[in-house]
Design an enzyme around this catalytic site. Structure first.
Site, PDB file in Angstrom:
ATOM      1  N   LYS A  91       0.858  -1.182   0.000  1.00  0.00           N
ATOM      2  CA  LYS A  91       0.000   0.000   0.000  1.00  0.00           C
ATOM      3  C   LYS A  91       0.897   1.237   0.000  1.00  0.00           C
ATOM      4  CE  LYS A  91      -4.504  -1.001   2.023  1.00  0.00           C
ATOM      5  NZ  LYS A  91      -4.635  -2.397   1.707  1.00  0.00           N
ATOM      6  N   ASP A 126      -1.347  -2.041  -4.250  1.00  0.00           N
ATOM      7  CA  ASP A 126      -2.782  -1.967  -4.001  1.00  0.00           C
ATOM      8  C   ASP A 126      -3.323  -0.611  -4.434  1.00  0.00           C
ATOM      9  OD1 ASP A 126      -3.351  -4.477  -2.975  1.00  0.00           O
ATOM     10  OD2 ASP A 126      -2.730  -3.919  -0.957  1.00  0.00           O
ATOM     11  N   GLN A 155     -10.421  -0.833  -9.255  1.00  0.00           N
ATOM     12  CA  GLN A 155     -11.654  -1.042  -8.506  1.00  0.00           C
ATOM     13  C   GLN A 155     -12.871  -0.785  -9.387  1.00  0.00           C
ATOM     14  OE1 GLN A 155     -10.944   0.484  -4.135  1.00  0.00           O
ATOM     15  NE2 GLN A 155      -9.984   1.921  -5.535  1.00  0.00           N
ATOM     16  N   ARG A 176      -5.024  -6.689 -10.899  1.00  0.00           N
ATOM     17  CA  ARG A 176      -5.982  -7.293  -9.970  1.00  0.00           C
ATOM     18  C   ARG A 176      -7.262  -6.478 -10.040  1.00  0.00           C
ATOM     19  NH1 ARG A 176      -7.771  -6.857  -4.382  1.00  0.00           N
ATOM     20  NH2 ARG A 176      -8.104  -8.952  -3.514  1.00  0.00           N
ATOM     21  N   GLY A 180     -13.845  -3.086  -4.778  1.00  0.00           N
ATOM     22  CA  GLY A 180     -13.402  -1.907  -4.041  1.00  0.00           C
ATOM     23  C   GLY A 180     -14.148  -1.775  -2.728  1.00  0.00           C
ATOM     24  N   ARG A 281     -13.741  -7.089   8.325  1.00  0.00           N
ATOM     25  CA  ARG A 281     -14.188  -8.432   7.953  1.00  0.00           C
ATOM     26  C   ARG A 281     -15.351  -8.888   8.836  1.00  0.00           C
ATOM     27  NH1 ARG A 281     -12.096  -7.691   4.099  1.00  0.00           N
ATOM     28  NH2 ARG A 281     -14.139  -8.381   3.427  1.00  0.00           N
TER      29      ARG A 281
END
Length: 300
Positions: A91, A126, A155, A176, A180, A281
């Site tokens: 990141k 990322d 995203q 990738r 998002g 999560r």
């Protein structure tokens, strides 16, 4: 999400870390590189590739950013030493983008150089929230000519992503593609879930049709089905793409996808900054939130 579920999710940050940790454990590899390596080896033995990321973002201290870079060097050393089927995610805001662009570029370049020295491990940047998109794509364009094992993230939530994808197709970038997670203003981002899904399929079609290698990052079975149709339409082999899922999220689905003959890469985060990630999560699963709250009350 119902009002009850919202209340449950909202209560999680108020709980002690010791209560949350056992429920967060399935989503993270642990706090240390050694714990990360153990999880990566286990996933490799089970037939999965791995993508590792060090938790942390929005760093505003140079020493902290440089410390994160040193941890990535250690991870890359372990990947080579143990012959792991694994690459790393970084990141930019963890590596100093909010401090100084040139400083951040030097941190990323240091990681890319170490990766090249350690068997050519792949490195992916990322994509973070909207204020960082131009800087991220700009650094990718600047560094990519020197480092071919280097990729980026797009995203589907962002309205601009089709234009960005068409630029990336011109250089056959390794991308990738994800929905998002950042909540962005309606003026720059799609907000309706089905529109985001449809946009994802459109972007994936552009990328696969343009010859890009794509990490199809989703736990959405409808998107997996749509991706499978595109893979068949373009006659792609298992080395031309891969599905990507997060550690601890829908493990039975990832097993189904793998058993269907697709490569599946599991994203495995680690590090002492595990709490904010784990809360994100857990908020997505109200049933787990209920278990966490029961555990808290049982302790009291």
């Amino acid at each position: 999400m119902s009002l009850v579920n919202r209340a449950l999710a909202g209560a999680l940050p108020l709980l002690p870390k010791a209560v949350i940790r056992p429920f967060a454990a399935p989503y993270i590899a642990g706090e240390t590189v050694a714990q990360l390596v153990a999880v990566a080896e286990e996933l490799n033995r089970a037939g999965y590739q791995v993508a590792v990321s060090q938790l942390g973002e929005f760093v505003e201290d140079r020493d902290e950013a440089e410390a994160a870079t040193r941890v990535y060097h250690e991870v890359l050393d372990e990947i080579e030493r143990r012959s792991l089927d694994c690459y790393v995610h970084v990141k930019l805001t963890q590596l100093g983008l909010l401090i100084d662009r040139s400083f951040c570029r030097d941190q990323v370049r240091s990681i890319l150089e170490r990766a090249a020295e350690r068997g050519g491990t792949f490195v992916r940047m990322d994509m973070e929230d909207s204020p960082q998109i131009d800087a991220t794509l700009g650094l990718y364009d600047e560094l990519r000519p020197r480092f071919d094992r280097f990729g980026v993230v797009i995203q589907a939530r962002m309205r601009r992503s089709l234009e960005d994808v068409r630029q990336l197709v011109q250089v056959r970038a390794n991308v990738r593609l994800c929905k998002g997670v950042y909540l962005e203003p309606h003026a720059i981002a799609w907000t309706e879930p089905q529109i985001i899904r449809d946009h994802y399929v459109l972007l994936l079609d552009e990328l696969l049709g343009g010859g890009c290698h794509v990490g199809i990052a989703t736990h959405d079975e409808w998107l997996i089905f749509q991706a499978s149709r595109l893979i068949e339409r373009y006659g792609l082999g298992p080395d031309d793409y891969e599905f990507q899922m997060l550690h601890g999220v829908r493990p039975r689905l990832r097993e189904i996808v793998k058993n269907a003959g697709h490569r599946v890469r599991v994203g495995v985060p680690f590090g002492p900054e595990w709490l904010p990630y784990s809360l994100r999560r857990l908020r997505k699963n109200p049933e787990i939130a209920r278990h966490v709250l029961r555990a808290a009350f049982s302790r009291t």
